[in-house]
Write a protein that holds these residues in place. Structure first.
Motif, PDB file in Angstrom:
ATOM      1  N   PHE A 101       9.012  12.996-128.222  1.00  0.00           N
ATOM      2  CA  PHE A 101       8.272  12.269-129.184  1.00  0.00           C
ATOM      3  C   PHE A 101       7.744  11.081-128.317  1.00  0.00           C
ATOM      4  O   PHE A 101       7.919  10.630-127.106  1.00  0.00           O
ATOM      5  CB  PHE A 101       9.327  11.477-130.093  1.00  0.00           C
ATOM      6  N   LEU A 102       6.475  10.371-128.949  1.00  0.00           N
ATOM      7  CA  LEU A 102       5.659   9.338-128.398  1.00  0.00           C
ATOM      8  C   LEU A 102       5.580   8.483-129.678  1.00  0.00           C
ATOM      9  O   LEU A 102       5.020   8.775-130.873  1.00  0.00           O
ATOM     10  CB  LEU A 102       4.321   9.849-128.013  1.00  0.00           C
ATOM     11  N   ALA A 103       5.993   7.118-129.245  1.00  0.00           N
ATOM     12  CA  ALA A 103       5.540   6.195-130.379  1.00  0.00           C
ATOM     13  C   ALA A 103       4.716   5.275-129.702  1.00  0.00           C
ATOM     14  O   ALA A 103       4.843   4.628-128.621  1.00  0.00           O
ATOM     15  CB  ALA A 103       6.962   5.509-130.755  1.00  0.00           C
ATOM     16  N   LEU A 104       3.594   4.926-130.648  1.00  0.00           N
ATOM     17  CA  LEU A 104       2.348   4.020-129.949  1.00  0.00           C
ATOM     18  C   LEU A 104       2.147   3.225-131.114  1.00  0.00           C
ATOM     19  O   LEU A 104       2.030   3.220-132.209  1.00  0.00           O
ATOM     20  CB  LEU A 104       1.330   4.967-129.408  1.00  0.00           C
ATOM     21  N   SER A 105       1.792   1.693-130.411  1.00  0.00           N
ATOM     22  CA  SER A 105       1.325   0.906-131.391  1.00  0.00           C
ATOM     23  C   SER A 105       0.030   0.213-130.492  1.00  0.00           C
ATOM     24  O   SER A 105       0.338   0.259-129.509  1.00  0.00           O
ATOM     25  CB  SER A 105       2.176  -0.299-131.804  1.00  0.00           C
ATOM     26  N   HIS A 106      -0.844  -0.312-131.495  1.00  0.00           N
ATOM     27  CA  HIS A 106      -2.238  -0.667-130.577  1.00  0.00           C
ATOM     28  C   HIS A 106      -3.118  -1.859-131.574  1.00  0.00           C
ATOM     29  O   HIS A 106      -3.004  -1.436-132.809  1.00  0.00           O
ATOM     30  CB  HIS A 106      -2.957   0.253-130.218  1.00  0.00           C
ATOM     31  N   ALA A 107      -3.531  -2.904-131.064  1.00  0.00           N
ATOM     32  CA  ALA A 107      -4.275  -3.737-131.777  1.00  0.00           C
ATOM     33  C   ALA A 107      -5.654  -3.238-132.248  1.00  0.00           C
ATOM     34  O   ALA A 107      -6.155  -2.558-131.323  1.00  0.00           O
ATOM     35  CB  ALA A 107      -4.425  -5.060-131.066  1.00  0.00           C
ATOM     36  N   SER A 108      -5.816  -3.339-133.434  1.00  0.00           N
ATOM     37  CA  SER A 108      -6.967  -2.911-134.282  1.00  0.00           C
ATOM     38  C   SER A 108      -8.287  -3.757-134.028  1.00  0.00           C
ATOM     39  O   SER A 108      -8.086  -4.715-133.886  1.00  0.00           O
ATOM     40  CB  SER A 108      -6.728  -2.662-135.634  1.00  0.00           C
ATOM     41  N   ALA A 109      -9.241  -2.903-133.589  1.00  0.00           N
ATOM     42  CA  ALA A 109     -10.554  -3.780-133.627  1.00  0.00           C
ATOM     43  C   ALA A 109     -11.301  -3.597-134.771  1.00  0.00           C
ATOM     44  O   ALA A 109     -12.168  -4.415-135.209  1.00  0.00           O
ATOM     45  CB  ALA A 109     -11.470  -2.974-132.648  1.00  0.00           C
ATOM     46  N   ALA A 151      -7.187  -8.472-123.090  1.00  0.00           N
ATOM     47  CA  ALA A 151      -6.660  -7.467-124.521  1.00  0.00           C
ATOM     48  C   ALA A 151      -7.963  -6.561-124.930  1.00  0.00           C
ATOM     49  O   ALA A 151      -9.179  -7.341-125.056  1.00  0.00           O
ATOM     50  CB  ALA A 151      -6.213  -8.571-125.469  1.00  0.00           C
ATOM     51  N   PHE A 152      -7.864  -5.691-125.439  1.00  0.00           N
ATOM     52  CA  PHE A 152      -9.078  -4.642-125.631  1.00  0.00           C
ATOM     53  C   PHE A 152      -8.675  -3.911-127.052  1.00  0.00           C
ATOM     54  O   PHE A 152      -8.102  -2.693-127.017  1.00  0.00           O
ATOM     55  CB  PHE A 152      -9.211  -3.654-124.632  1.00  0.00           C
ATOM     56  N   PRO A 153      -8.717  -4.699-128.124  1.00  0.00           N
ATOM     57  CA  PRO A 153      -8.475  -3.988-129.444  1.00  0.00           C
ATOM     58  C   PRO A 153      -9.383  -2.652-129.331  1.00  0.00           C
ATOM     59  O   PRO A 153     -10.659  -2.827-129.036  1.00  0.00           O
ATOM     60  CB  PRO A 153      -8.773  -5.139-130.392  1.00  0.00           C
ATOM     61  N   ARG A 154      -8.762  -1.813-130.388  1.00  0.00           N
ATOM     62  CA  ARG A 154      -9.768  -0.557-130.369  1.00  0.00           C
ATOM     63  C   ARG A 154      -9.596  -0.088-131.678  1.00  0.00           C
ATOM     64  O   ARG A 154      -9.096  -0.630-132.779  1.00  0.00           O
ATOM     65  CB  ARG A 154      -9.227   0.549-129.644  1.00  0.00           C
ATOM     66  N   THR A 155     -10.649   0.937-132.208  1.00  0.00           N
ATOM     67  CA  THR A 155     -10.739   1.250-133.416  1.00  0.00           C
ATOM     68  C   THR A 155      -9.635   2.540-133.828  1.00  0.00           C
ATOM     69  O   THR A 155      -9.125   3.109-132.652  1.00  0.00           O
ATOM     70  CB  THR A 155     -12.107   2.026-133.797  1.00  0.00           C
ATOM     71  N   HIS A 156      -9.713   2.949-134.927  1.00  0.00           N
ATOM     72  CA  HIS A 156      -8.672   3.976-135.352  1.00  0.00           C
ATOM     73  C   HIS A 156      -8.948   5.233-134.619  1.00  0.00           C
ATOM     74  O   HIS A 156      -7.834   5.837-133.945  1.00  0.00           O
ATOM     75  CB  HIS A 156      -8.636   4.091-136.833  1.00  0.00           C
ATOM     76  N   ASP A 157     -10.197   5.618-134.523  1.00  0.00           N
ATOM     77  CA  ASP A 157     -10.341   6.928-133.807  1.00  0.00           C
ATOM     78  C   ASP A 157     -10.104   6.744-132.220  1.00  0.00           C
ATOM     79  O   ASP A 157      -9.799   7.854-131.717  1.00  0.00           O
ATOM     80  CB  ASP A 157     -11.961   7.228-133.878  1.00  0.00           C
ATOM     81  N   GLN A 158     -10.579   5.593-131.762  1.00  0.00           N
ATOM     82  CA  GLN A 158      -9.926   5.490-130.083  1.00  0.00           C
ATOM     83  C   GLN A 158      -8.424   5.430-129.988  1.00  0.00           C
ATOM     84  O   GLN A 158      -8.303   6.082-128.905  1.00  0.00           O
ATOM     85  CB  GLN A 158     -10.694   3.918-129.775  1.00  0.00           C
ATOM     86  N   VAL A 159      -7.601   5.063-130.802  1.00  0.00           N
ATOM     87  CA  VAL A 159      -6.467   4.875-130.675  1.00  0.00           C
ATOM     88  C   VAL A 159      -5.892   6.398-130.978  1.00  0.00           C
ATOM     89  O   VAL A 159      -4.802   6.848-130.287  1.00  0.00           O
ATOM     90  CB  VAL A 159      -5.733   4.030-131.454  1.00  0.00           C
ATOM     91  N   LEU A 160      -6.428   7.028-132.073  1.00  0.00           N
ATOM     92  CA  LEU A 160      -5.934   8.489-132.028  1.00  0.00           C
ATOM     93  C   LEU A 160      -6.102   9.447-130.937  1.00  0.00           C
ATOM     94  O   LEU A 160      -5.424  10.487-130.907  1.00  0.00           O
ATOM     95  CB  LEU A 160      -6.944   8.921-133.424  1.00  0.00           C
ATOM     96  N   ALA A 161      -7.169   9.130-130.165  1.00  0.00           N
ATOM     97  CA  ALA A 161      -7.211   9.975-128.953  1.00  0.00           C
ATOM     98  C   ALA A 161      -6.268   9.700-128.115  1.00  0.00           C
ATOM     99  O   ALA A 161      -5.905  10.886-127.256  1.00  0.00           O
ATOM    100  CB  ALA A 161      -8.623   9.380-128.058  1.00  0.00           C
TER     101      ALA A 161
END
Length: 272
Positions: free
Chosen positions: A187-195, A218-228
């Motif tokens: 499994f992979l669990a990942l969290s990330h700041a949203s742009a 810090a580099f917040p990213r969009t949903h699609d960027q994190v989805l990648a």
């Protein structure tokens, strides 16, 4: 925390704020120094909801870890782990599966030194000082090999880590290298700041952090960027969502401010 700094590794500049120690302060921990507290308080003044955002991430960690244990995973690799204060991964999984093993990895020597003190006496845990890009140093370390059998599924955690990784490092490719070393069922669990989230003060808070902590931008990213980052994994329901929307247990998993609830993206996925 104690004013005795004799345990701090030689050559470490404790006057420079660290993401791990700033986060520790927001969670109410005692493993931080005056520069960390000053930056943490400055950001709290700009964006009062940041402490709630940190709490939401910690709550997601608990739910993601329990999901993995429920699916038979008892060995875990936490990259960019920071300081394992109260409620961290080993406490959660070992409460459910006492023989569960956890290897923490962080590049911050002070966070590692703190971790060694906290984890002393727990033979099913270890901490390694390494950059997330140095997979050989992580996977081939004696303590990793002692605790983790890579012929069996592993729970990989990368929480609030990749938004400190610039695009030129190709973070999706880095995650892919970890994926390729894990067996199916991992499994992979990942969290990330949203742009995309825009709570009061967030843009200024990011700018302030980047100025004061020049070595850890810090580099917040969009949903699609994190989805990648989940390429090659199958997301489990409900997919990549905001932290409190990932299988919440109750009202305590949400912040009062709806916009703060949108700050961290979170998801769990399994390698098919």
């Amino acid at each position: 925390m104690s004013s005795d700094l004799g345990w701090v590794p030689p050559g470490v500049d404790t006057t420079v704020p660290s993401p791990a120690r700033v986060y520790d302060y927001w969670l109410g921990g005692g493993h931080n120094f005056a520069p960390d507290r000053a930056l943490a308080e400055r950001i709290l003044q700009i964006m009062p909801g940041v402490r709630d955002a940190a709490r939401l991430n910690r709550s997601f960690l608990r739910r993601a870890a329990l999901h993995m244990v429920e699916h038979g995973v008892t060995q875990f690799l936490d990259i960019g782990s920071g300081i394992p204060t109260v409620g961290n991964l080993h406490e959660i999984v070992q409460a459910e599966a006492p023989d569960a093993r956890v290897v923490y990895v962080d590049k911050d020597p002070v966070a590692v030194a703190h971790s060694e003190l906290i984890l002393a006496g727990n033979p099913n845990t270890a901490v390694i000082q390494a950059d997330l890009r140095d997979l050989d140093a992580i996977f081939d370390a004696d303590s990793t090999r002692k605790l983790i059998d890579f012929d069996q599924p592993v729970g990989l955690f990368m929480l609030l880590l990749l938004h400190f990784v610039p695009d030129e490092w190709e973070p999706a490719a880095i995650v892919g290298e970890y994926r390729d070393r894990l067996v199916p069922g991992s499994f992979l669990a990942l969290s990330h700041a949203s742009a995309e989230a825009k709570p009061d003060g967030m843009d200024e808070a990011v700018q302030t952090y980047n100025v004061k902590s020049s070595q850890n931008q810090a580099f917040p990213r969009t949903h699609d960027q994190v989805l990648a980052f989940f390429g090659g994994f199958d997301l489990v329901e409900p997919g990549l969502v905001t932290c409190p929307s990932w299988r919440p247990d109750g009202e305590g998993d949400f912040a009062a401010d709806e916009e703060v609830n949108e700050v961290p993206f979170a998801g769990v996925a399994v390698k098919p």
